[in-house]
Scaffold this motif. Structure first.
Motif, PDB file in Angstrom:
ATOM      1  N   MET A   1       0.826  -1.197   0.000  1.00  0.00           N
ATOM      2  CA  MET A   1       0.000   0.000   0.000  1.00  0.00           C
ATOM      3  C   MET A   1       0.863   1.251   0.000  1.00  0.00           C
ATOM      4  O   MET A   1       0.608   2.156  -0.768  1.00  0.00           O
ATOM      5  CB  MET A   1      -0.912  -0.047   1.225  1.00  0.00           C
ATOM      6  N   LYS A   2       1.892   1.289   0.849  1.00  0.00           N
ATOM      7  CA  LYS A   2       2.745   2.461   0.894  1.00  0.00           C
ATOM      8  C   LYS A   2       3.519   2.635  -0.408  1.00  0.00           C
ATOM      9  O   LYS A   2       3.754   3.746  -0.858  1.00  0.00           O
ATOM     10  CB  LYS A   2       3.735   2.355   2.055  1.00  0.00           C
ATOM     11  N   VAL A   3       3.920   1.578  -1.043  1.00  0.00           N
ATOM     12  CA  VAL A   3       4.681   1.651  -2.278  1.00  0.00           C
ATOM     13  C   VAL A   3       3.838   2.325  -3.362  1.00  0.00           C
ATOM     14  O   VAL A   3       4.305   3.204  -4.056  1.00  0.00           O
ATOM     15  CB  VAL A   3       5.137   0.250  -2.727  1.00  0.00           C
ATOM     16  N   LYS A   4       2.574   1.947  -3.482  1.00  0.00           N
ATOM     17  CA  LYS A   4       1.696   2.565  -4.470  1.00  0.00           C
ATOM     18  C   LYS A   4       1.505   4.042  -4.171  1.00  0.00           C
ATOM     19  O   LYS A   4       1.464   4.854  -5.075  1.00  0.00           O
ATOM     20  CB  LYS A   4       0.346   1.850  -4.497  1.00  0.00           C
ATOM     21  N   MET A   5       1.398   4.395  -2.924  1.00  0.00           N
ATOM     22  CA  MET A   5       1.198   5.783  -2.537  1.00  0.00           C
ATOM     23  C   MET A   5       2.418   6.625  -2.921  1.00  0.00           C
ATOM     24  O   MET A   5       2.295   7.714  -3.442  1.00  0.00           O
ATOM     25  CB  MET A   5       0.937   5.864  -1.035  1.00  0.00           C
ATOM     26  N   ILE A   6       3.606   6.099  -2.689  1.00  0.00           N
ATOM     27  CA  ILE A   6       4.826   6.817  -3.037  1.00  0.00           C
ATOM     28  C   ILE A   6       4.934   6.946  -4.553  1.00  0.00           C
ATOM     29  O   ILE A   6       5.256   7.998  -5.078  1.00  0.00           O
ATOM     30  CB  ILE A   6       6.067   6.103  -2.439  1.00  0.00           C
ATOM     31  N   GLU A   7       4.658   5.862  -5.267  1.00  0.00           N
ATOM     32  CA  GLU A   7       4.716   5.911  -6.720  1.00  0.00           C
ATOM     33  C   GLU A   7       3.700   6.898  -7.263  1.00  0.00           C
ATOM     34  O   GLU A   7       3.990   7.667  -8.164  1.00  0.00           O
ATOM     35  CB  GLU A   7       4.476   4.524  -7.310  1.00  0.00           C
ATOM     36  N   GLY A   8       2.520   6.908  -6.723  1.00  0.00           N
ATOM     37  CA  GLY A   8       1.484   7.841  -7.171  1.00  0.00           C
ATOM     38  C   GLY A   8       1.880   9.276  -6.862  1.00  0.00           C
ATOM     39  O   GLY A   8       1.678  10.174  -7.675  1.00  0.00           O
ATOM     40  N   GLY A   9       2.472   9.496  -5.706  1.00  0.00           N
ATOM     41  CA  GLY A   9       2.925  10.834  -5.343  1.00  0.00           C
ATOM     42  C   GLY A   9       4.035  11.304  -6.268  1.00  0.00           C
ATOM     43  O   GLY A   9       4.094  12.459  -6.681  1.00  0.00           O
ATOM     44  N   ALA A  10       4.941  10.396  -6.609  1.00  0.00           N
ATOM     45  CA  ALA A  10       6.038  10.745  -7.513  1.00  0.00           C
ATOM     46  C   ALA A  10       5.493  11.095  -8.891  1.00  0.00           C
ATOM     47  O   ALA A  10       5.963  12.033  -9.536  1.00  0.00           O
ATOM     48  CB  ALA A  10       7.035   9.597  -7.597  1.00  0.00           C
ATOM     49  N   ALA A  11       4.503  10.378  -9.342  1.00  0.00           N
ATOM     50  CA  ALA A  11       3.923  10.651 -10.660  1.00  0.00           C
ATOM     51  C   ALA A  11       3.233  12.011 -10.656  1.00  0.00           C
ATOM     52  O   ALA A  11       3.356  12.777 -11.618  1.00  0.00           O
ATOM     53  CB  ALA A  11       2.932   9.553 -11.038  1.00  0.00           C
ATOM     54  N   ARG A  12       2.519  12.300  -9.579  1.00  0.00           N
ATOM     55  CA  ARG A  12       1.865  13.610  -9.482  1.00  0.00           C
ATOM     56  C   ARG A  12       2.899  14.724  -9.425  1.00  0.00           C
ATOM     57  O   ARG A  12       2.744  15.771 -10.039  1.00  0.00           O
ATOM     58  CB  ARG A  12       0.948  13.651  -8.262  1.00  0.00           C
ATOM     59  N   MET A  13       3.998  14.499  -8.665  1.00  0.00           N
ATOM     60  CA  MET A  13       5.055  15.494  -8.565  1.00  0.00           C
ATOM     61  C   MET A  13       5.698  15.728  -9.932  1.00  0.00           C
ATOM     62  O   MET A  13       5.954  16.855 -10.332  1.00  0.00           O
ATOM     63  CB  MET A  13       6.127  15.007  -7.613  1.00  0.00           C
ATOM     64  N   ARG A  14       5.958  14.624 -10.634  1.00  0.00           N
ATOM     65  CA  ARG A  14       6.574  14.729 -11.947  1.00  0.00           C
ATOM     66  C   ARG A  14       5.666  15.505 -12.893  1.00  0.00           C
ATOM     67  O   ARG A  14       6.118  16.381 -13.634  1.00  0.00           O
ATOM     68  CB  ARG A  14       6.855  13.334 -12.498  1.00  0.00           C
ATOM     69  N   ALA A  15       4.367  15.233 -12.853  1.00  0.00           N
ATOM     70  CA  ALA A  15       3.416  15.934 -13.710  1.00  0.00           C
ATOM     71  C   ALA A  15       3.367  17.421 -13.362  1.00  0.00           C
ATOM     72  O   ALA A  15       3.310  18.279 -14.247  1.00  0.00           O
ATOM     73  CB  ALA A  15       2.025  15.310 -13.577  1.00  0.00           C
ATOM     74  N   ALA A  16       3.414  17.735 -12.073  1.00  0.00           N
ATOM     75  CA  ALA A  16       3.394  19.138 -11.650  1.00  0.00           C
ATOM     76  C   ALA A  16       4.645  19.856 -12.138  1.00  0.00           C
ATOM     77  O   ALA A  16       4.586  20.990 -12.625  1.00  0.00           O
ATOM     78  CB  ALA A  16       3.282  19.226 -10.127  1.00  0.00           C
ATOM     79  N   TRP A  17       5.798  19.190 -12.014  1.00  0.00           N
ATOM     80  CA  TRP A  17       7.043  19.814 -12.480  1.00  0.00           C
ATOM     81  C   TRP A  17       7.032  20.010 -13.991  1.00  0.00           C
ATOM     82  O   TRP A  17       7.532  21.011 -14.509  1.00  0.00           O
ATOM     83  CB  TRP A  17       8.255  18.966 -12.078  1.00  0.00           C
ATOM     84  N   GLU A  18       6.455  19.057 -14.720  1.00  0.00           N
ATOM     85  CA  GLU A  18       6.374  19.196 -16.177  1.00  0.00           C
ATOM     86  C   GLU A  18       5.477  20.372 -16.555  1.00  0.00           C
ATOM     87  O   GLU A  18       5.815  21.147 -17.448  1.00  0.00           O
ATOM     88  CB  GLU A  18       5.855  17.898 -16.802  1.00  0.00           C
ATOM     89  N   ARG A  19       4.340  20.510 -15.870  1.00  0.00           N
ATOM     90  CA  ARG A  19       3.449  21.645 -16.142  1.00  0.00           C
ATOM     91  C   ARG A  19       4.151  22.957 -15.835  1.00  0.00           C
ATOM     92  O   ARG A  19       4.080  23.921 -16.591  1.00  0.00           O
ATOM     93  CB  ARG A  19       2.157  21.521 -15.325  1.00  0.00           C
ATOM     94  N   ALA A  20       4.867  23.000 -14.706  1.00  0.00           N
ATOM     95  CA  ALA A  20       5.597  24.218 -14.342  1.00  0.00           C
ATOM     96  C   ALA A  20       6.682  24.510 -15.373  1.00  0.00           C
ATOM     97  O   ALA A  20       6.913  25.670 -15.733  1.00  0.00           O
ATOM     98  CB  ALA A  20       6.210  24.073 -12.954  1.00  0.00           C
ATOM     99  N   GLY A  21       7.335  23.480 -15.866  1.00  0.00           N
ATOM    100  CA  GLY A  21       8.365  23.665 -16.879  1.00  0.00           C
ATOM    101  C   GLY A  21       7.797  24.215 -18.169  1.00  0.00           C
ATOM    102  O   GLY A  21       8.393  25.079 -18.807  1.00  0.00           O
ATOM    103  N   ILE A  22       6.639  23.732 -18.574  1.00  0.00           N
ATOM    104  CA  ILE A  22       5.993  24.223 -19.789  1.00  0.00           C
ATOM    105  C   ILE A  22       5.602  25.680 -19.622  1.00  0.00           C
ATOM    106  O   ILE A  22       5.869  26.513 -20.484  1.00  0.00           O
ATOM    107  CB  ILE A  22       4.766  23.350 -20.135  1.00  0.00           C
ATOM    108  N   VAL A  23       5.014  26.011 -18.489  1.00  0.00           N
ATOM    109  CA  VAL A  23       4.608  27.397 -18.228  1.00  0.00           C
ATOM    110  C   VAL A  23       5.842  28.290 -18.182  1.00  0.00           C
ATOM    111  O   VAL A  23       5.869  29.359 -18.783  1.00  0.00           O
ATOM    112  CB  VAL A  23       3.805  27.490 -16.899  1.00  0.00           C
TER     113      VAL A  23
END
Length: 82
Positions: A1-23
């Motif tokens: 359960m914790k592994v999925k949560m960390i992976e999901g958080g990393a994916a969300r973080m990566r997506a946020a950084w990509e959006r910030a990079g595009i902007v």
């Protein structure tokens, strides 16, 4: 359960950084475009202004040469008289 949560958080973080990079990339591109455009325009305007002033100075010296020579001679005579 914790592994999925960390992976999901990393994916969300990566997506946020990509959006910030595009902007950030778009913003940086617009700023660079504006700065490049206006800097050349200002330089050209100053070059034209200096050119016009030089032409006016040359014309004034040419037209008023006899009067300037009289003034120069008077100043030189005054200094020599001291």
């Amino acid at each position: 359960m914790k592994v999925k949560m960390i992976e999901g958080g990393a994916a969300r973080m990566r997506a946020a950084w990509e959006r910030a990079g595009i902007v950030w990339g778009r913003l940086r591109g617009r700023v660079q475009e504006k700065l490049a455009c206006q800097a050349g325009q200002g330089t050209t305007e100053y070059a034209i202004l200096v050119g016009i002033l030089v032409v006016i100075a040359i014309l004034a010296i040419t037209l008023f040469r006899p009067k300037l020579q009289e003034l120069w001679d008077a100043i030189a005579a005054g200094i020599n008289g001291l």
